[in-house]
Design an enzyme around this catalytic site. Structure first.
Site, PDB file in Angstrom:
ATOM      1  N   ASP A   1       0.790  -1.200  -0.151  1.00  0.00           N
ATOM      2  CA  ASP A   1      -0.039  -0.033  -0.088  1.00  0.00           C
ATOM      3  C   ASP A   1       0.933   1.452   0.060  1.00  0.00           C
ATOM      4  O   ASP A   1       0.450   2.142  -0.757  1.00  0.00           O
ATOM      5  CB  ASP A   1      -1.055   0.041   1.395  1.00  0.00           C
ATOM      6  CG  ASP A   1      -1.761  -1.121   1.215  1.00  0.00           C
ATOM      7  OD1 ASP A   1      -2.097  -1.711   0.210  1.00  0.00           O
ATOM      8  OD2 ASP A   1      -2.404  -1.453   2.207  1.00  0.00           O
TER       9      ASP A   1
ATOM     10  N   GLU B   1       0.226  -5.574  -6.176  1.00  0.00           N
ATOM     11  CA  GLU B   1      -0.365  -4.822  -6.954  1.00  0.00           C
ATOM     12  C   GLU B   1       0.732  -3.868  -7.723  1.00  0.00           C
ATOM     13  O   GLU B   1       0.461  -3.766  -8.886  1.00  0.00           O
ATOM     14  CB  GLU B   1      -1.319  -3.807  -6.102  1.00  0.00           C
ATOM     15  CG  GLU B   1      -2.139  -2.756  -7.155  1.00  0.00           C
ATOM     16  CD  GLU B   1      -3.260  -1.812  -6.524  1.00  0.00           C
ATOM     17  OE1 GLU B   1      -3.269  -0.745  -6.952  1.00  0.00           O
ATOM     18  OE2 GLU B   1      -3.907  -2.477  -5.834  1.00  0.00           O
TER      19      GLU B   1
END
Length: 377
Positions: free
Chosen positions: A19, A277
């Site tokens: 993140d 990601e």
């Protein structure tokens, strides 16, 4: 846009710093385009190696409870755009201060929820939707959902200006020399993973068969990936001996490297194993064959997300089978076949390059959301 806006981006580090990695890239990209950015994060320790160079226009602040004296920064420069990354709950005292400033005549900030990346169909349906806030200091305000994605109907992917031009001028031999890696022409494979059980089958496969019979050098990222590879090597006596007694696999363990150097690693290699990601997007821009270990979830929701990604990629059956084994689904490890995987990744990369990047779309979206809010006031 006729002025630099003040962006306040909130991030909570769950684990593995993924993140934070996405948020830092976004913050750095906004700052490079003349915006003023404050990144509020509860654990910024990884930035010491992930992003060691200061960025003009970007300030990192500790997200403590309460925010304390750092809240005075809103007096010096009120918030224009408020981003909660990946559904984290904004500090209530920050919202309360924004409300107080609105009552004093300051414009209300545009409030955006930046969501996780997915290729699933719901992303197009939900991207750009407003949501009324019914509780807390900012009750009555509206937040907007912004979804990264792989189609023109989504928020796109992070891709800073000039990235592809930098990659075109990249010299991998010089980069390898700078890392102290002696390269003799072996096929280069990067390894950035969690602890996939299939790793125990992949390494012997590389040792025995290499890259269609050619030697392979594995460049292993520090942390969980390095520990996982070392565990397999230590457990399997004779791993580095093929059927004729000679191994086709050699391994280089890398130290912790910055985001910039991680991009260089992906550009250097002929095949990239990535996780999470941020790294899968960077692997797409690298345009090389890739294997993605998606972050596992208890309800196996990640497998639906993986299938949607592979469908977007138009992955051949051999790559789909390999991903199934690599991500813990039933099935034996299929042979490594990167030559068959290259075309779909290159095609997807070129297709995605034609779409506006995430930061460009976010700047446009902010302006549209502000215009909509002004029309309803």
């Amino acid at each position: 846009m006729d002025r630099a806006l003040q962006w306040d981006i909130f991030c909570k580090v769950i684990d593995n710093h993924g993140d934070l990695g996405v948020c830092w890239r976004l913050c750095a990209d906004l700052a490079s385009r003349g915006q003023q950015v404050r990144l509020w994060v509860d654990d910024a320790s990884a930035l010491s190696w992930m992003a060691p160079v200061d960025r003009e226009g970007l300030t990192v602040l500790p997200w403590t409870e309460p925010l304390g004296i750092n809240l005075l920064r809103l007096d010096a420069r009120p918030c224009d755009v408020l981003i909660e990354a990946f559904g984290c709950d904004i500090a209530p005292e920050f919202l309360a201060e924004c409300v107080r400033q609105e009552d004093a005549g300051q414009p209300r900030p545009v409030w955006i929820n930046l969501e996780y990346l997915s290729a699933e169909p719901y992303v197009e349906r939900c991207h750009g939707l407003p949501s009324r806030v019914y509780s807390g200091p900012a009750s009555g305000w509206t937040k907007w959902f912004f979804y990264p994605g792989f189609t023109p109907s989504t928020g796109g992917l992070l891709r800073e200006e000039g990235l592809l031009e930098k990659q075109a001028g990249f010299d991998r031999k010089s980069w390898l020399d700078a890392q102290g890696i002696e390269w003799s022409g072996e096929k280069l494979v990067s390894m950035f993973c969690y602890e996939p059980p299939a790793l125990a089958a992949l390494l012997p496969q590389l040792a025995q068969h290499g890259w269609y019979g050619q030697p392979v050098r594995l460049l292993v990222a520090a942390g969980r990936a390095g520990n996982a590879v070392k565990a397999v090597v230590n457990d399997q006596i004779g791993l580095f001996s093929s059927q004729d007694g000679h191994s086709l696999l050699s391994i280089s363990y890398l130290p912790l490297i910055s985001q910039l150097e991680f991009d260089h690693l992906l550009w250097t290699c002929d095949l990239n194993f990535v996780r999470g990601e941020d790294s899968v997007v960077r692997a797409l821009w690298a345009g090389k064959p890739l294997v993605w270990q998606i972050y596992p979830q208890e309800d196996n929701a990640h497998l639906r997300k993986l299938q949607a990604f592979l469908a977007m990629l138009e992955a051949p059956s051999s790559l789909q089978l390999f991903h199934a084994a690599w991500n813990g689904r039933d099935g034996e490890m299929s042979p490594l076949d990167p030559d068959a995987w290259a075309a779909c990744v290159e095609s997807a990369s070129m297709r995605l390059q034609k779409q506006d990047d995430l930061t460009t779309q976010l700047l446009r979206f902010e302006s549209q959301a502000r215009d909509t809010a002004n029309q309803h006031q």
